[in-house]
Motif scaffolding. Structure first.
Motif: not given
Ligand code: ZN
Length: 335
Positions: A245-253
């Motif tokens: 799993g690569t992308g940072f598509n989880f928002g501010k965390d």
């Protein structure tokens, strides 16, 4: 029971804190300068050959993409024509779409599939169809390893599980996520599979002559699995890791990015220890698998396999992802 359990938990927390403390460089207050330093380090690590990975260093949004964006954007990605199903190694086959990948590992006792694409339509056309084109029998799929609980990886799994009685493998954290609260939901994806085999860090799936070791690499989701397994080329063995799993598509965390950074460091150590010389992904824009497959299809027999990168290059790729994660961590920490 209770006191000893809580003591154990406290001891474990102390060990985890110690390990995390050791793994991290001395804390520096996040600033534009630290962000720039991490992006510069990623750019240097990427060299001239890992450029596509640098898109991970672009600023990520502080919130998850809204539902309408997903419902509208996904069909555009899904409708792009798929690359031809291709043999990447003697025992590894690409049977994916343009946007998202699926990989079939051929063993002496059937097939282990890694990821199942967006939905049943893709599973039928690209996984079953692709396997048949390559001379593989889809009824031999015994396991479907789902790298993480997002629909572009599990969408076709229920169909394959039902049709071929394939066992579906996912981490406990991501089974729980798909059972309770999906991070992303859209009708474009098939429903999540029913909980089947739940694995922990280091668990193995063995079929015939092949063992796939599943490393828990939390970050993209908290239960992302990165499979590690042998591939062979003209009888020569190589060791492959598929970054789950690569992308940072989880928002501010920020804590999640801390997990991601720790996962890149941990898998760097695994790559070094095991001589991992092939790094794959479940999205072809991450591992450039479409360009590599195009080269493979055109090159003469016996030429060097473009998927074999060498261990130092695998480590550079992990470093690019880790540095981009640190840049994003610092950006969020400043917000
Ligand atoms: Zn995902």
């Amino acid at each position: 029971m209770v006191p000893s359990l809580s003591l154990k938990t406290a001891a474990l927390a102390a060990v985890v804190a110690l390990v995390q403390g050791c793994a991290q460089t001395p804390a520096q207050k996040p600033s534009d300068a630290t962000v720039a330093a991490h992006v510069a380090a990623a750019t240097q690590a990427a060299g001239t050959d890992l450029g596509p990975l640098l898109s991970l260093c672009k600023p990520a949004p502080a919130t998850r993409p809204p539902q309408e964006e997903l419902d509208k954007g996904l069909p555009l990605l899904i409708n792009k024509p798929a690359p031809p199903a291709t043999r990447a190694f003697d025992n590894l086959y690409f049977v994916g779409a343009d946007w998202v990948s699926a990989w079939a590992i051929k063993t002496s006792d059937g097939i282990i599939l890694i990821d199942a694409l967006n939905n049943q339509v893709e599973a039928a056309a690209l996984i079953e169809g692709g396997m048949r084109k390559l001379g593989l029998d889809p009824s031999q799929i015994k396991y479907v390893i789902v790298t993480h609980g997002h629909g572009d990886h599990y969408g076709g799994a229920p169909y394959l599980a039902q049709k071929y009685r394939a066992r579906v493998v996912m981490s406990d954290a991501d089974w729980t996520m798909t059972e309770t609260r999906l991070e992303f939901a859209t009708p474009v994806w098939g429903a999540p599979p029913k909980r089947d085999i739940s694995v922990k860090d280091g668990d193995r799936v063995t079929l015939g002559d092949t063992t796939v070791t599943l490393y828990l690499t939390p970050g993209h989701t908290m239960g992302t699995l990165s499979p590690v397994f042998d591939v062979s080329e003209n009888g020569r063995k190589h060791r492959a890791m598929l970054w789950g799993g690569t992308g940072f598509n989880f928002g501010k965390d920020v804590p999640r990015l801390d997990s991601y950074i720790a996962s890149t460091r941990r898998m760097d150590a695994v790559a070094k220890a095991q001589g991992i010389d092939v790094l794959l992904s479940n999205h072809s824009n991450v591992d450039s698998s479409q360009a590599k497959m195009a080269a493979l299809r055109q090159q003469p027999a016996g030429a060097a396999n473009p998927f074999v990168m060498g261990t130092p290059t695998v480590e550079r790729a992990l470093s690019v992802m880790g540095e981009c994660a640190q840049a994003q961590r610092d950006r969020f920490a400043m917000q």
